[in-house]
Design a protein around this motif. Structure first.
Motif: not given
Length: 150
Positions: A120-146
């Motif tokens: 009943g306890q799951w560890q989820q790791t996701a790569e999250i990319t935060i995009e900025i509208e109209g920009e070529d580069k993202p604001a951030l990229i992270c591996e986040w664990i929940t």
């Protein structure tokens, strides 16, 4: 709704995108007050105009802290019967480009790992990319664990 096991079958896949959210000066000022980070680049619009950014920018940590909101307002799969989810930490976080106040951001999730640590306890790791509208580069990229408790 999905099960943790069904979600685990999607490791390596892009699993969702959030809605766009505008990063306003009012939100940035509230974040500055909450954290005590009142650096002029975030809150003084006149002084910030004289920087290479041409205006105020969002705190990097504010952008990072938007992950729960963006996740809740996304099409990422929702797991049946989750009693609680808690932030466990991050493996990698990189602030790639500044978010100018007034821009909109959104998140993209790629599932890297979904492991049952205890019944009943799951560890989820996701790569999250935060995009900025109209920009070529993202604001951030992270591996986040929940940690998810089902």
């Amino acid at each position: 709704m999905t099960t943790p096991q069904d979600l685990a079958a999607k490791v390596g896949e892009n699993i969702g995108t959030s809605e766009w959210v505008e990063m306003t000066q009012e939100k940035v000022n509230m974040f500055a007050d909450a954290t005590g980070d009142h650096q002029f680049i975030h809150i003084d619009e006149e002084k910030a105009k004289m920087t290479p950014f041409g205006g105020t920018i969002v705190h990097g940590f504010m952008t990072l802290s938007m992950i729960p909101y963006l996740g809740a307002n996304s099409d990422t799969p929702k797991i049946e019967g989750v009693k609680m989810g808690v932030n466990y930490g991050g493996n990698k976080t990189r602030f790639i480009a500044p978010v100018r106040v007034g821009k909109r951001i959104r998140g993209h999730w790629k599932l890297l790992e979904m492991v049952e640590k205890r019944p009943g306890q799951w560890q989820q790791t996701a790569e999250i990319t935060i995009e900025i509208e109209g920009e070529d580069k993202p604001a951030l990229i992270c591996e986040w664990i929940t940690m998810l408790f089902v």
